[in-house]
Scaffold this active site. Structure first.
Site, PDB file in Angstrom:
ATOM      1  NE  ARG A   1      -1.737  -4.189 -13.427  1.00  0.00           N
ATOM      2  CZ  ARG A   1      -3.061  -4.186 -13.461  1.00  0.00           C
ATOM      3  NH1 ARG A   1      -3.755  -4.876 -12.571  1.00  0.00           N
ATOM      4  NH2 ARG A   1      -3.683  -3.504 -14.391  1.00  0.00           N
TER       5      ARG A   1
ATOM      6  CD  GLU B   1       0.549   4.163 -14.613  1.00  0.00           C
ATOM      7  OE1 GLU B   1       1.361   4.119 -13.670  1.00  0.00           O
ATOM      8  OE2 GLU B   1       0.085   3.149 -15.175  1.00  0.00           O
TER       9      GLU B   1
ATOM     10  NE  ARG C   1       3.259  -5.387 -14.088  1.00  0.00           N
ATOM     11  CZ  ARG C   1       2.422  -4.402 -14.425  1.00  0.00           C
ATOM     12  NH1 ARG C   1       2.371  -3.311 -13.673  1.00  0.00           N
ATOM     13  NH2 ARG C   1       1.669  -4.512 -15.488  1.00  0.00           N
TER      14      ARG C   1
END
Length: 391
Positions: free
Chosen positions: A78, A86, A129
């Protein structure tokens, strides 16, 4: 930019989706040259030293997430200090320019690209992540390049702020150039919506608020959509709304809508007051009509009573007239018959002849006298009161 009919038909809840939903058109990154960057990176790979920990791109997930092969395993990365619209979250809709942000990252990081990863204080997020700044062979910070194209906004989640300054600097360039999410030519962007709302409210009348499919209703729904956006779920939207270049314009739209709503409320109050006045006037007219009807009914009743009284009076006069006439007839009839002769009066009885031989003095009881010559004293009378004696 003139709003499309589909936009004008959006309700408040639908507009929340539209505000965040991707729209078509050429990606704002069209002026970027990621392929040339990749070429340059390939050409200079021998000379440039790759920053950070070496990894190889496997695939792009969305505008700010990528899978890389690191140390023999695939790791999801990330990008730090950047947030893009999104596109892949199953719990979220596809947001405005989200696909364009993904396309930009795919151009910057095609599969097989060698990248360098640098980290901050926290290495992973709550989803597991890896949090990193991603560098190309030529030293380009991909995190900042996304912001420079206007397809992502700066994002700070404490304590990681290592890459925030270059991302903010890059986003300032995008803001100056009105690129990506700041481009009013893209109908789904907030600047485009603000421009549409401002235009719709320029000559709006309170009655326009009642048109659910009109531009004013769309402007109201646009503000409702902004107010409904969760800052944690959509940080890039909250960042855009807080920009000085947009914040004042949004406040202007809000003020125009408030003024329009106040005018509409004032008109409704005036209409209600007028309706109440008319209702009162109608009620007063009804009361007056009822009072007039009552007066007329009373006048009719009194007239009927007077008529009946007059009829009774006239009947009495007629009766008396008839009685007088009949009396006159009777008198005339009586006058026509001769009266009988009166009967002769009876002869008076003869008075008894006086007894000349009787003397009143001789009739006095013993001791009494009819007259005592020269006596003036008290007298005691005998029965009959004709004789007395001295007492």
């Amino acid at each position: 930019m003139t709003p499309s009919p589909a936009f004008l038909r959006l309700g408040a809840s639908a507009l929340v989706l539209s505000l965040l939903t991707a729209c078509g058109g050429t990606a704002a990154s069209s002026n970027a040259t990621p392929s040339s960057n990749s070429s340059q990176a390939a050409e200079t790979s021998a000379a440039a030293e790759l920053r950070g920990e070496r990894a190889v791109v496997e695939r792009v997930i969305d505008g700010d997430t990528v899978d890389v092969r690191l140390g023999g395993e695939v790791v999801r990365v990330r990008l730090l200090n950047i947030d893009t619209p999104e596109t892949k979250d199953p719990n979220e809709i596809v947001e405005c320019l989200g696909p364009e942000a993904t396309a930009l990252l795919e151009e910057l990081l095609p599969p097989g690209t060698v990248v360098g990863l640098e980290y901050d204080q926290e290495r992973t997020d709550s989803y597991g992540r890896t949090l990193a700044g991603v560098f190309l062979q030529d030293g380009t910070l991909v995190n900042a390049e996304i912001a420079r194209q206007g397809l992502g906004t700066p994002l700070y989640i404490a304590p990681n702020d290592r890459f925030l300054p270059p991302v903010e600097e890059a986003f300032a360039e995008a803001e100056q150039q009105q690129a990506g999410l700041l481009d009013p030519a893209h109908g789904c962007t907030i600047p485009a919506r603000v421009q549409q709302a401002t235009t719709a409210l320029a000559d709006a009348a309170p009655a326009n608020l009642d048109d659910a499919t009109g531009e004013v209703a769309a402007a109201v729904a646009f503000l409702a959509a902004l107010d409904a956006v969760d800052g944690d779920a959509h940080p890039h939207v909250r960042h855009l709304v807080g920009l000085p270049s947009l914040e004042g314009r949004i406040a202007g739209v809000r003020g125009d809508i408030t003024a329009l709503q106040e005018r509409a409320a004032a008109q409704r109050r005036a209409a209600e007051a007028e309706a109440a006045r008319q209702a009162e006037a109608e009620e007063e007219q009804r009361r007056e009509a009822e009072a007039e009807a009552a007066r007329q009914a009373e006048a009719a009743r009194q007239a009927e009573a007077a008529r009946q009284a007059e009829a009774v009076r006239q009947a009495e006069v007629a009766r008396q007239t008839e009685a007088a006439r009949q009396a006159a007839v009777d008198a005339a009839n009586r006058a026509a018959v001769p009266a009988p002769a009166p009967a002769p009066a009876p002869a008076p009885a003869p008075k008894p002849a006086p007894n000349p031989g009787a003397n009143i003095v001789d009739q006095a009881p013993p001791g009494y006298s009819a007259e005592i010559p020269g006596y003036t004293g008290p007298r005691c009378y005998a029965p009959g009161g004709k004789f007395y004696k001295p007492c």
